[in-house]
Design an enzyme around this catalytic site. Structure first.
Site, PDB file in Angstrom:
ATOM      1  CB  VAL A 295      -0.945   0.004   1.221  1.00  0.00           C
ATOM      2  CG1 VAL A 295      -1.808   1.267   1.199  1.00  0.00           C
ATOM      3  CG2 VAL A 295      -1.816  -1.247   1.231  1.00  0.00           C
ATOM      4  CE  LYS A 296       4.017   5.066  -5.064  1.00  0.00           C
ATOM      5  NZ  LYS A 296       3.961   5.254  -6.519  1.00  0.00           N
ATOM      6  CB  VAL A 297       0.897   5.574   2.899  1.00  0.00           C
ATOM      7  CG1 VAL A 297       0.340   6.611   3.853  1.00  0.00           C
ATOM      8  CG2 VAL A 297       0.167   4.240   3.050  1.00  0.00           C
TER       9      VAL A 297
END
Ligand code: G3P
Length: 218
Positions: A86-88
């Site tokens: 997951v890219k945050v």
């Protein structure tokens, strides 16, 4: 030394995968929009398809910028496939969310990194990857490579497990320099990967070999 492709284009992903050198994929909202993928259902289905093509890590970015929203989206994205990361975004709420997600066993890629301080915070929060944006730093007349070197050195000082993922790659030299400086991963457009193949002396040498091969047939 890992190669990711930075695109949401399935044809390009397949092409890079077929080369036999691809370790993963990164995407972002701009790259999804470029492919005209619209709506949560279509986006999730697109990620599922990418994960079926490439067995390595596939970064899928959240759209939310508040803590609860990031967590909610991250959990949905992580459910798509085991290889989703997951890219945050690098914001305060993002750092809090990365800590929570890391504790839950969800892997993260902290994106939009433009300083060593940001990379330190992301690593402390437990990010799996940090993504310094080389090309965008170069655009401001600073040297993006200095940041790669700085982060690699800082992480090496402490044996930090967070991997340095060089992003916003614009040309083959960016790839070579990033690996030279010790980046763990480089994510690049297909053109930059294919650009590594090229050398005029290879073309000249091959023409000569082929011409001489013809002579041996005669
Ligand atoms: O990996 C981040 C990348 O997609 C951004 O690239 O060229 O828009 O700075 P660019």
């Amino acid at each position: 030394m890992k190669f990711f492709i930075d695109t949401a284009n399935l044809h390009q992903i397949q092409q890079a995968y077929d080369l036999g050198i691809l370790d993963g994929v990164t995407t972002n909202p701009s790259l999804m929009a470029k492919e005209n993928i619209k709506g949560e259902k279509a986006i999730y289905q697109h990620y599922k398809t990418i994960c079926e093509i490439v067995p390595g890590d596939v970064s899928a970015e959240v759209f939310a910028t508040d803590y609860e929203g990031i967590i909610r989206e991250a959990e949905l994205l992580a459910d798509i496939a085991d290889n989703i990361v997951v890219k945050v975004p690098m914001i305060k709420e993002g750092i809090r969310a990365i800590r929570y997600l890391t504790n839950q066993g969800i892997r993260t890629n902290c994106t939009l990194i433009f300083s060593a301080g940001q990379a330190i915070l992301a690593a402390k929060a437990g990010a799996t990857y940090v993504s310094p944006f080389i090309g965008r730093i170069d655009d401001t007349n600073w040297d993006g490579m200095d940041l790669i070197e700085q982060i690699v050195n800082i992480y090496a000082n402490y044996g930090t497990p967070t991997e340095v993922l060089a992003a916003s790659i614009r040309n083959p030299l960016h790839i070579i320099r990033s690996f030279e400086l010790g980046a763990d991963v480089v994510t690049c457009p297909l053109d930059s990967i294919l650009g590594l193949l090229k050398h005029p002396l290879t073309d000249i040498g091959l023409s000569k070999f082929l011409a001489d091969a013809e002579k041996t047939k005669a």
